[in-house]
Motif scaffolding. Structure first.
Motif, short mmCIF file in Angstrom:
data_model
loop_
_atom_site.label_atom_id
_atom_site.label_comp_id
_atom_site.label_asym_id
_atom_site.label_seq_id
_atom_site.Cartn_x
_atom_site.Cartn_y
_atom_site.Cartn_z
N VAL A 144 0.92 -1.25 -0.04
CA VAL A 144 0.08 0.01 0.08
C VAL A 144 0.84 1.24 0.04
O VAL A 144 1.92 1.40 0.86
N PHE A 145 0.71 1.98 -0.97
CA PHE A 145 1.39 3.47 -0.94
C PHE A 145 0.39 4.64 -0.62
O PHE A 145 -0.62 4.77 -1.10
N VAL A 146 0.83 5.48 0.23
CA VAL A 146 -0.02 6.67 0.78
C VAL A 146 0.97 7.97 0.66
O VAL A 146 2.21 7.78 1.01
N THR A 163 8.26 6.86 5.07
CA THR A 163 8.28 5.88 6.05
C THR A 163 7.90 4.39 5.62
O THR A 163 6.87 4.34 4.86
N VAL A 164 8.43 3.38 6.04
CA VAL A 164 7.93 1.92 5.61
C VAL A 164 7.45 1.28 6.99
O VAL A 164 8.23 1.31 7.94
N LEU A 165 6.05 0.82 6.58
CA LEU A 165 5.59 0.06 7.94
C LEU A 165 5.46 -1.32 7.48
O LEU A 165 4.86 -1.50 6.09
N LYS A 166 5.96 -2.24 8.22
CA LYS A 166 5.88 -3.80 8.02
C LYS A 166 5.08 -4.51 9.25
O LYS A 166 5.09 -3.86 10.24
N GLY A 167 4.69 -5.71 8.79
CA GLY A 167 4.27 -6.56 9.87
C GLY A 167 2.82 -6.08 10.56
O GLY A 167 2.13 -5.70 9.95
N ASP A 168 2.92 -6.34 12.18
CA ASP A 168 1.81 -5.97 12.65
C ASP A 168 1.35 -4.53 12.82
O ASP A 168 0.15 -4.47 12.73
N ILE A 169 2.23 -3.61 12.31
CA ILE A 169 1.97 -2.17 12.61
C ILE A 169 1.31 -1.82 11.36
O ILE A 169 0.20 -1.22 11.23
N ALA A 170 1.61 -2.44 10.19
CA ALA A 170 0.89 -2.08 8.82
C ALA A 170 -0.38 -2.76 8.82
O ALA A 170 -1.36 -1.93 8.46
N SER A 171 -0.49 -3.90 9.38
CA SER A 171 -1.68 -4.42 9.47
C SER A 171 -2.96 -3.91 10.43
O SER A 171 -3.81 -3.52 10.13
N ALA A 172 -2.19 -3.34 11.52
CA ALA A 172 -3.07 -2.62 12.36
C ALA A 172 -3.55 -1.24 11.96
O ALA A 172 -4.74 -0.96 12.05
N LEU A 173 -2.69 -0.74 11.07
CA LEU A 173 -3.22 0.67 10.54
C LEU A 173 -4.10 0.60 9.31
O LEU A 173 -4.96 1.21 9.14
N TYR A 174 -3.65 -0.38 8.50
CA TYR A 174 -4.16 -0.53 7.25
C TYR A 174 -4.91 -1.82 7.07
O TYR A 174 -5.57 -2.08 5.82
N GLY A 175 -5.17 -2.52 7.83
CA GLY A 175 -5.96 -3.94 7.87
C GLY A 175 -5.57 -4.91 7.03
O GLY A 175 -4.13 -4.86 6.96
#
Length: 171
Positions: free
Chosen positions: A98-100, A134-146
């Motif tokens: 996902v790119f934001v 910023t690159v978000l991976k793993g649980d953080i990315a899933s928590a913020l973007y489902g």
């Protein structure tokens, strides 16, 4: 004359037999996206990062995200004789990054299939307009973007007011 017709018939049949698609691992997988993110994080210059982001967004635009069918990042392959709807039903689904584009109080998802004006927004994105990536991976990315964020999220931040106005004008 008969020999030419027989040759043409054999050539047509041979082409049909040998041109059948060989299934390769061409789908976006979590592993491929993790590798892309790892290579992306190695880039030192912001201009290189922005160029890679744009390339990745354009390359991934052949993949669709259609939550109505519980499909996230589906690659549609339309074969001879199939309609788009038939191909969509057989689509293979994996995931995509996902790119934001983020501002202080708003953010825009950079997804060319869902938001056709994404290409015009990407033309405006330059090293001068982006303050931080910023690159978000793993649980953080899933928590913020489902579930959309399970393969990672890349967020480009900007505090540039003129840039934000240009984006709003495009939208």
């Amino acid at each position: 004359m008969k020999q030419i017709l027989i040759f043409a018939l054999l050539l047509t049949v041979g082409k049909t037999i040998y041109s059948q698609e060989i299934k390769t691992d061409s789908l976006l997988t979590e592993k491929q996206n993790a590798e892309w993110i790892a290579e992306f994080e190695k880039l030192t210059s912001e201009s290189e990062q922005i160029a890679e982001i744009k390339k990745k967004i354009y390359a991934d635009s052949i993949y669709i995200r259609q939550n109505g069918y519980n499909r996230i990042g589906c690659r549609i392959i339309i074969r001879d004789g199939e309609t788009f709807k038939e191909s969509l039903e057989k689509a293979n689904c994996e995931c995509k990054i996902v790119f934001v584009l983020g501002f202080k109080k708003s953010a825009y998802l950079l997804e060319p299939i869902e938001y056709p004006k994404t290409n015009r927004i990407l033309e405006l994105v330059t090293e001068k307009n982006i303050d931080k990536i910023t690159v978000l991976k793993g649980d953080i990315a899933s928590a913020l973007y489902g579930t959309n964020g399970r393969c990672g999220v890349v967020v480009m931040y900007s505090d540039n007011r003129k840039f934000k106005r240009k984006i709003k004008n495009v939208l």
